[in-house]
Design a protein around this motif. Structure first.
Motif, PDB file in Angstrom:
ATOM      1  N   GLY A   1      -4.518   4.728  -2.910  1.00 17.69           N
ATOM      2  CA  GLY A   1      -3.324   4.843  -3.930  1.00 17.69           C
ATOM      3  C   GLY A   1      -3.639   4.635  -5.474  1.00 17.69           C
ATOM      4  N   CYS A   2      -2.600   4.254  -6.236  1.00 17.93           N
ATOM      5  CA  CYS A   2      -2.773   4.455  -7.516  1.00 17.93           C
ATOM      6  C   CYS A   2      -3.921   3.265  -8.214  1.00 17.93           C
ATOM      7  CB  CYS A   2      -1.543   4.137  -8.251  1.00 17.93           C
ATOM      8  SG  CYS A   2      -0.520   2.684  -8.031  1.00 17.93           S
ATOM      9  N   GLY A   3      -4.011   2.242  -7.322  1.00 17.50           N
ATOM     10  CA  GLY A   3      -4.971   1.034  -7.868  1.00 17.50           C
ATOM     11  C   GLY A   3      -4.318   0.438  -9.087  1.00 17.50           C
ATOM     12  N   MET A   4      -5.080  -0.536  -9.518  1.00 14.49           N
ATOM     13  CA  MET A   4      -4.461  -1.510 -10.698  1.00 14.49           C
ATOM     14  C   MET A   4      -5.425  -1.539 -11.624  1.00 14.49           C
ATOM     15  SD  MET A   4      -2.901  -4.628  -8.290  1.00 14.49           S
ATOM     16  CE  MET A   4      -4.400  -4.918  -7.226  1.00 14.49           C
ATOM     17  N   LYS A   5      -4.897  -1.939 -12.773  1.00 15.35           N
ATOM     18  CA  LYS A   5      -5.685  -2.138 -13.987  1.00 15.35           C
ATOM     19  C   LYS A   5      -6.211  -3.603 -13.901  1.00 15.35           C
ATOM     20  CE  LYS A   5      -3.211   0.896 -17.290  1.00 15.35           C
ATOM     21  NZ  LYS A   5      -2.492   0.842 -18.246  1.00 15.35           N
ATOM     22  N   GLU A   6      -7.429  -3.818 -14.665  1.00 14.28           N
ATOM     23  CA  GLU A   6      -8.218  -5.099 -14.784  1.00 14.28           C
ATOM     24  C   GLU A   6      -6.954  -6.347 -14.937  1.00 14.28           C
ATOM     25  OE1 GLU A   6     -12.687  -4.073 -15.560  1.00 14.28           O
ATOM     26  OE2 GLU A   6     -11.623  -5.657 -16.860  1.00 14.28           O
TER      27      GLU A   6
ATOM     28  N   GLU B   1      -8.047   4.938  -8.039  1.00  9.89           N
ATOM     29  CA  GLU B   1      -8.790   5.125  -6.875  1.00  9.89           C
ATOM     30  C   GLU B   1      -8.236   4.459  -5.426  1.00  9.89           C
ATOM     31  OE1 GLU B   1     -12.981   4.144  -7.749  1.00  9.89           O
ATOM     32  OE2 GLU B   1     -12.895   5.650  -9.385  1.00  9.89           O
ATOM     33  N   GLY B   2      -7.488   3.324  -5.702  1.00  7.42           N
ATOM     34  CA  GLY B   2      -6.988   2.608  -4.613  1.00  7.42           C
ATOM     35  C   GLY B   2      -7.490   0.879  -4.860  1.00  7.42           C
TER      36      GLY B   2
ATOM     37  N   ALA C   1       0.854  -1.058   0.003  1.00  6.29           N
ATOM     38  CA  ALA C   1      -0.016   0.013   0.124  1.00  6.29           C
ATOM     39  C   ALA C   1       0.753   1.300   0.142  1.00  6.29           C
ATOM     40  CB  ALA C   1      -0.757  -0.041   1.165  1.00  6.29           C
ATOM     41  N   PHE C   2       2.024   1.286   0.958  1.00  7.50           N
ATOM     42  CA  PHE C   2       3.004   2.332   0.710  1.00  7.50           C
ATOM     43  C   PHE C   2       3.304   2.681  -0.690  1.00  7.50           C
ATOM     44  CE2 PHE C   2       2.536   3.242   4.770  1.00  7.50           C
ATOM     45  CZ  PHE C   2       3.307   2.792   5.747  1.00  7.50           C
ATOM     46  N   TYR C   3       3.608   1.535  -1.347  1.00 10.36           N
ATOM     47  CA  TYR C   3       4.382   1.597  -2.623  1.00 10.36           C
ATOM     48  C   TYR C   3       3.204   2.275  -3.578  1.00 10.36           C
ATOM     49  CZ  TYR C   3       6.491   0.603  -6.724  1.00 10.36           C
ATOM     50  OH  TYR C   3       7.231   0.577  -8.280  1.00 10.36           O
ATOM     51  N   SER C   4       2.074   1.911  -3.441  1.00 14.93           N
ATOM     52  CA  SER C   4       1.112   2.306  -4.602  1.00 14.93           C
ATOM     53  C   SER C   4       0.847   4.024  -4.531  1.00 14.93           C
ATOM     54  CB  SER C   4      -0.216   1.985  -4.073  1.00 14.93           C
ATOM     55  OG  SER C   4      -0.775   2.582  -2.690  1.00 14.93           O
ATOM     56  N   PHE C   5       1.453   4.668  -3.619  1.00 17.96           N
ATOM     57  CA  PHE C   5       1.529   6.085  -3.475  1.00 17.96           C
ATOM     58  C   PHE C   5       2.680   6.910  -4.301  1.00 17.96           C
ATOM     59  CE2 PHE C   5      -0.992   5.083   0.538  1.00 17.96           C
ATOM     60  CZ  PHE C   5      -2.120   5.614  -0.048  1.00 17.96           C
ATOM     61  N   ASN C   6       3.741   5.903  -4.669  1.00 15.25           N
ATOM     62  CA  ASN C   6       4.442   6.310  -5.332  1.00 15.25           C
ATOM     63  C   ASN C   6       4.365   6.623  -6.772  1.00 15.25           C
ATOM     64  OD1 ASN C   6       6.319   5.881  -3.202  1.00 15.25           O
ATOM     65  ND2 ASN C   6       7.173   3.906  -3.742  1.00 15.25           N
ATOM     66  N   ARG C   7       3.372   6.239  -7.379  1.00 19.06           N
ATOM     67  CA  ARG C   7       2.699   6.330  -8.767  1.00 19.06           C
ATOM     68  C   ARG C   7       1.419   7.393  -8.729  1.00 19.06           C
ATOM     69  NH1 ARG C   7       2.422   0.593 -11.014  1.00 19.06           N
ATOM     70  NH2 ARG C   7       1.211   0.130  -8.918  1.00 19.06           N
ATOM     71  N   VAL C   8       1.026   7.920  -7.649  1.00 23.23           N
ATOM     72  CA  VAL C   8      -0.005   8.832  -7.965  1.00 23.23           C
ATOM     73  C   VAL C   8       0.459   9.807  -6.856  1.00 23.23           C
ATOM     74  CG1 VAL C   8      -1.075   7.566  -5.921  1.00 23.23           C
ATOM     75  CG2 VAL C   8      -2.595   8.719  -7.625  1.00 23.23           C
TER      76      VAL C   8
END
Length: 535
Positions: A465-470, A515-516, A432-439
């Protein structure tokens, strides 16, 4: 010896002195007010008594009679006794005394100097000092039926001593003093105890010693350490940093721009971003540098950089690993306390003592609330310690890590131990921490929920955070797949999935790009429950 007096006693003595001095000042002011009110009350009472005498028909009729004082004086004496006046003097228009407490003066002429206005139909109060004390004298003109002035009534009341005035309210004064001093002592004791708790029961000289030890620790480190404040002034510039950068003069307290000539290194220190083991060429040296912005309540207050000559790193790989761990431990455990001490010191230097105390109370209350919650609701020190460390790490990264206040953890599922949960929670929060590096968002949030009952263990980690594509969601649980590129090994979520499946649990990943992400785990507490669910 004065320096070694415990701070709680210093606070209590100082607070007691302030309260006691305030009571003395307030008592002096109140005594003056009370004395003035007594004087005013006696004057008003004298005027009322004077008007009573002036309006008596017997007084008006006998005032111009020869030896009329034989009728007037007994009447006036009764009025004086009834109204508790010290003396009443009645003068006719020729200033002859028709009433006086000393009978020998009846029929004699008064030579008073402050009676003139009274013979001009004025009522007033004056103060005169005599042999028996200060007298409050009230003057009232005597008018006949034709509204002509025929004399003057003088009512005198001796002003009591200040001690006599205060003795009338001695019970109230004693109660106020006892309450004020009592609240002052209790409040001082509570404040002193609170400050001791906030400072981990350390005395000021012990805190000063810790700062000295902290400086010595940085000087003993095998890395260069530079810390700057928001204005770009150096807070820490240890000897190793000076040797690496070929600086001979003392750099502490100077603007970092006047000390460091390398524009690249200077921009790294000033810019608001993190670095982790980045290589950088400074002069003829290749440095391995890590830099962390220092934040207090989400606001940047400075930055700290730790760096090493790359050639030394290559020569001492094993030693470097130990030092890096030591640096990381210092950064996680000490920098937050150091930042708070710097903030408190700055507020005190700005003469904002109340704000410094408010800041101490606020920060300590936050830590205390979280620690108390974890100790009461999470029945495993390893898990509670991990959560606490992730909350603190989140503060460093500018991420607000919160835990569901309904969380409760009492025991492990049959097919899972606390080490498994530490692995799962640690990996999920780090992802989750890492997801904020790209947003880039105004508010970075991670929410953790851990609930166990007699049947299931429920764990969820949500972020915005940045979330993931399908297409990424379909592969994210596969071994070796990672969204971190070279920084990832693709094993974290894979190991979590295997651990959950081994415990007969279920893992759900819900993510929306931009969106996260939300990851939920449901694990049965007993093998019987899992077999029943399979049926």
């Amino acid at each position: 010896m004065a320096r070694n007096i415990p701070i709680k006693w210093k606070i209590m003595i100082f607070s007691f002195g302030v309260v006691f001095f305030s009571i003395i000042i307030a008592g002096i002011i109140a005594s003056g007010k009370l004395y003035d009110q007594t004087e005013e009350r006696l004057g008003e009472r004298g005027l009322i008594t004077g008007r009573t005498v002036a309006n008596l028909p017997e007084v008006q009729q006998s005032l111009n009679e020869s030896e009329g004082w034989e009728k007037i004086n007994p009447i006036v004496n009764r009025v004086r006794t009834i109204n508790d006046s010290d003396y009443i003097v009645v003068l006719n228009s020729n200033r002859i005394r028709y009433s006086h407490p000393v009978e020998e003066k009846l029929g004699t002429v008064s030579a008073g100097k402050d009676e003139g206005a009274a013979f001009a139909e004025h009522s007033y109060v004056s103060k005169a000092k005599g042999e028996i004390g200060v007298a409050i004298r009230s003057f009232v003109p005597i008018m006949n039926a034709e509204h002509e002035q025929i004399g003057v009534v003088i009512v005198g009341n001796i002003m009591p001593e200040l001690g006599t005035v205060l003795s009338s309210i001695k019970s109230e004064l004693a109660l106020i003093a006892i309450l004020a001093l009592g609240f002052g002592i209790v409040g001082s004791w509570l404040l002193a105890r609170r400050i001791k708790n906030e400072t981990f029961h350390l005395e000021p000289h012990e805190i000063a010693r810790m700062l000295v030890e902290r400086t010595a620790t940085f000087e003993a480190m095998n890395e260069g350490v530079i810390a700057i404040d928001l204005d770009g002034k150096t807070l820490i510039f240890n000897e190793k940093a000076k040797r690496i950068l070929d600086i001979t003069d003392d750099a502490a307290g100077l603007p970092v721009s006047s000390v460091i000539k390398s524009k690249q290194l200077l921009s790294v220190l000033i810019e608001d971003h993190r670095l982790q083991n980045e290589e950088m060429t400074v002069g003829k040296k290749v440095l391995l540098i890590s830099k962390v912005p220092i934040r207090v309540e989400g606001q940047k207050v400075g930055a700290v950089a730790v760096f090493q000559d790359r050639t030394e790193v290559a020569a001492m790989a094993e030693e470097l690993t130990g030092v890096k761990n030591f640096v990381e431990a210092l950064r996680v455990q000490n920098h937050e306390s150091l930042n708070r001490l710097h903030t408190i010191a700055g507020l005190i230097q700005l003469d904002e003592k109340e704000k410094a105390l408010d800041y101490v109370f606020e920060v300590s209350q936050q830590d205390e609330d979280l620690s108390n919650f974890l100790s009461k609701h999470i029945n495993d020190f390893r898990i509670s310690g991990l959560i606490l460390s992730k909350v603190r790490r989140g503060k460093e990264l500018g991420v607000d890590v919160t835990i569901d206040r309904n969380s409760i953890y009492t025991k492990n599922p049959d097919l899972m131990d606390s080490h498994d949960l530490v692995l799962i929670i640690g990996n999920l929060i780090e992802n989750a921490f890492y997801s904020f590096n790209r947003v880039s968002k105004e508010e970075n949030l991670i929410h953790l929920s851990l609930i166990s009952d007699d049947h299931f263990l429920y764990l969820s980690v949500e972020d915005n955070g940045c979330g993931m594509k399908e297409e990424v969601q379909e592969k994210v649980l596969e071994k070796g797949f990672s969204t971190k590129g070279k920084d990832g090994n693709g094993l974290g979520l894979y190991l979590i999935k295997r651990t959950v499946e081994r415990a007969s649990g279920k893992m759900t990943v819900v993510s929306h790009e931009g969106e996260g992400t939300s990851i939920e785990l449901i694990i049965p507490m007993s093998t019987e429950r899992s077999e029943h669910d399979d049926d």
